[in-house]
Scaffold this active site. Structure first.
Site, PDB file in Angstrom:
ATOM      1  N   HIS A  49       0.852  -1.198   0.000  1.00 58.78           N
ATOM      2  CA  HIS A  49       0.000   0.000   0.000  1.00 58.78           C
ATOM      3  C   HIS A  49       0.883   1.242   0.000  1.00 58.78           C
ATOM      4  O   HIS A  49       1.350   1.706   1.045  1.00 58.78           O
ATOM      5  CB  HIS A  49      -0.926  -0.002   1.223  1.00 58.78           C
ATOM      6  CG  HIS A  49      -2.031   1.005   1.139  1.00 58.78           C
ATOM      7  ND1 HIS A  49      -3.369   0.654   1.132  1.00 58.78           N
ATOM      8  CD2 HIS A  49      -2.012   2.362   1.038  1.00 58.78           C
ATOM      9  CE1 HIS A  49      -4.115   1.755   1.042  1.00 58.78           C
ATOM     10  NE2 HIS A  49      -3.305   2.795   0.991  1.00 58.78           N
ATOM     11  N   HIS A  99       1.204   5.026  -2.374  1.00 50.29           N
ATOM     12  CA  HIS A  99       0.660   5.871  -3.434  1.00 50.29           C
ATOM     13  C   HIS A  99       1.788   6.566  -4.191  1.00 50.29           C
ATOM     14  O   HIS A  99       2.631   7.239  -3.580  1.00 50.29           O
ATOM     15  CB  HIS A  99      -0.280   6.929  -2.847  1.00 50.29           C
ATOM     16  CG  HIS A  99      -1.565   6.366  -2.328  1.00 50.29           C
ATOM     17  ND1 HIS A  99      -2.722   6.322  -3.089  1.00 50.29           N
ATOM     18  CD2 HIS A  99      -1.889   5.818  -1.129  1.00 50.29           C
ATOM     19  CE1 HIS A  99      -3.700   5.780  -2.382  1.00 50.29           C
ATOM     20  NE2 HIS A  99      -3.219   5.455  -1.181  1.00 50.29           N
ATOM     21  N   HIS A 121      -9.823   0.825  -0.502  1.00 53.66           N
ATOM     22  CA  HIS A 121      -9.667   1.663   0.680  1.00 53.66           C
ATOM     23  C   HIS A 121     -10.967   1.585   1.489  1.00 53.66           C
ATOM     24  O   HIS A 121     -12.028   1.986   1.004  1.00 53.66           O
ATOM     25  CB  HIS A 121      -9.436   3.128   0.279  1.00 53.66           C
ATOM     26  CG  HIS A 121      -8.015   3.442  -0.073  1.00 53.66           C
ATOM     27  ND1 HIS A 121      -7.445   3.035  -1.244  1.00 53.66           N
ATOM     28  CD2 HIS A 121      -7.063   4.149   0.606  1.00 53.66           C
ATOM     29  CE1 HIS A 121      -6.186   3.477  -1.297  1.00 53.66           C
ATOM     30  NE2 HIS A 121      -5.931   4.137  -0.179  1.00 53.66           N
ATOM     31  N   GLU A 132     -10.935   3.388   6.990  1.00 58.46           N
ATOM     32  CA  GLU A 132      -9.918   4.372   7.389  1.00 58.46           C
ATOM     33  C   GLU A 132     -10.626   5.569   8.017  1.00 58.46           C
ATOM     34  O   GLU A 132     -10.641   5.743   9.234  1.00 58.46           O
ATOM     35  CB  GLU A 132      -9.071   4.799   6.190  1.00 58.46           C
ATOM     36  CG  GLU A 132      -7.993   5.804   6.545  1.00 58.46           C
ATOM     37  CD  GLU A 132      -7.270   6.349   5.316  1.00 58.46           C
ATOM     38  OE1 GLU A 132      -6.211   6.969   5.507  1.00 58.46           O
ATOM     39  OE2 GLU A 132      -7.767   6.181   4.183  1.00 58.46           O
ATOM     40  N   ASP A 186       1.772   4.035   2.836  1.00 52.80           N
ATOM     41  CA  ASP A 186       0.725   4.930   2.350  1.00 52.80           C
ATOM     42  C   ASP A 186       1.329   6.047   1.500  1.00 52.80           C
ATOM     43  O   ASP A 186       1.325   5.969   0.286  1.00 52.80           O
ATOM     44  CB  ASP A 186      -0.108   5.490   3.499  1.00 52.80           C
ATOM     45  CG  ASP A 186      -1.504   5.912   3.062  1.00 52.80           C
ATOM     46  OD1 ASP A 186      -1.917   5.544   1.938  1.00 52.80           O
ATOM     47  OD2 ASP A 186      -2.192   6.587   3.822  1.00 52.80           O
TER      48      ASP A 186
END
Length: 306
Positions: free
Chosen positions: A16, A18, A200, A203, A292
């Site tokens: 995970h 980005h 996702h 969260e 992330d």
């Protein structure tokens, strides 16, 4: 306790991360100058880094995400996308990562006329360039924005490039008010194509988001999933009772792509010490550790493990 250097030397897997959340600040500055982007919040590496990371300390997902408009703005040409992707692969390899799935939203990179396919091709080429000779394999996850209406189009794009380095589909963005089931046609298409799904969920929003991602959309992994702890009761004496959803997630071995530092910064967890990753691991959930957004959160995978 292992030192940071010892952890860095250990081969690691990252699930995970980005692409637009991991740029080098110097690269952001240089790309902005090349395309004439004048809205950067800083003119040097130190100031820019400070401004791009300040939202990480406000405890809210939407504020945290605001910095992405600047990184996305400089990722609008094939050369920029290739460079960012190649540097991503090189930076991960330097941190001891040997396998990574890096996600990005192609629909955010078409402001200067690129087609969705051209965006994907440039990123995949960059991953290949940056991986050469570095002992790392980097694949792409294509993300659709849950606040938009292009999920099916992005799902078809992902399947179209499945043999070139795209290994899965994701949706991301503001969770509250934008349930994953809005994009059910995309997930049904992906199932028919035997393609992989991560979503996702859990969260910024709670158990309903996780339930829909699993039961309606058929996700194979949960991006974050930290709020599954809301379905776990622990008595003062230490007795644990799992709710039906938590038990299902655990028993089906659905991986949780947990990003502790990011979860604290967005308000999904109160602190690293109180992050549920420890109790979830003790309860035999399938927990993974991830970054992330390496730039915005100022982390590496090694620092997260540390």
């Amino acid at each position: 306790m292992l030192t940071l250097d010892q952890i860095r030397a250990v081969p690691k897997v990252l699930l995970h991360d980005h692409l637009d959340g991991g740029l080098r600040p110097q690269t952001v500055l240089e790309l902005a100058r090349e395309i004439g982007y004048r809205d950067l919040p800083g003119d040097d590496v130190q100031e820019l880094t400070q401004r791009l990371t300040e939202g990480a300390h406000r405890g809210h997902l939407e504020i945290y995400l605001d910095a992405f408009r600047h990184t996305v703005a400089v990722m609008q040409t094939p050369d920029a996308l290739r460079r960012v992707a190649a540097e991503c692969a090189a930076d991960l390899a330097a941190d001891g990562v040997v396998y990574a799935e890096v996600r990005f939203a192609p629909e955010l990179h078409t402001e200067r006329g690129l087609s969705l396919d051209e965006v994907v091709e440039a990123v995949l080429e960059g991953f290949r360039e940056g991986s050469k000779g570095r002992g790392i394999t980097v694949y792409a996850l294509l993300t659709a924005m849950r606040t938009a209406a292009r999920a099916l189009e992005i799902a078809e794009l992902a399947v179209r490039h499945r043999d070139e380095g795209v290994v899965g589909f994701d949706i991301a963005g503001a969770e509250a008010g934008w349930p994953p089931s809005r994009h059910l046609d995309a997930f049904q298409y992906l199932k028919r194509e035997n393609f992989h799904i991560t979503i996702h969920a859990g969260e910024a929003f709670g158990l309903p988001s996780i339930w829909e991602a699993v039961q309606w959309c058929g996700t194979e992994r949960l991006g974050h999933g930290v709020r599954i702890v809301d379905d776990i009761e622990i008595s003062p004496a230490g007795a644990v009772r799992l709710g039906r959803l938590a038990a299902y997630i655990r028993d089906r071995r659905i991986p949780l792509e947990m990003c502790p530092t990011s979860n604290v910064q967005t308000g999904a967890a109160p602190s690293i010490a109180e992050h549920p990753i420890r109790i979830l691991r003790q309860l035999q959930f399938r927990v993974t550790v991830n970054t992330d957004n390496r730039l915005m959160s100022q982390v590496t995978l090694s620092s997260e493990f540390h």
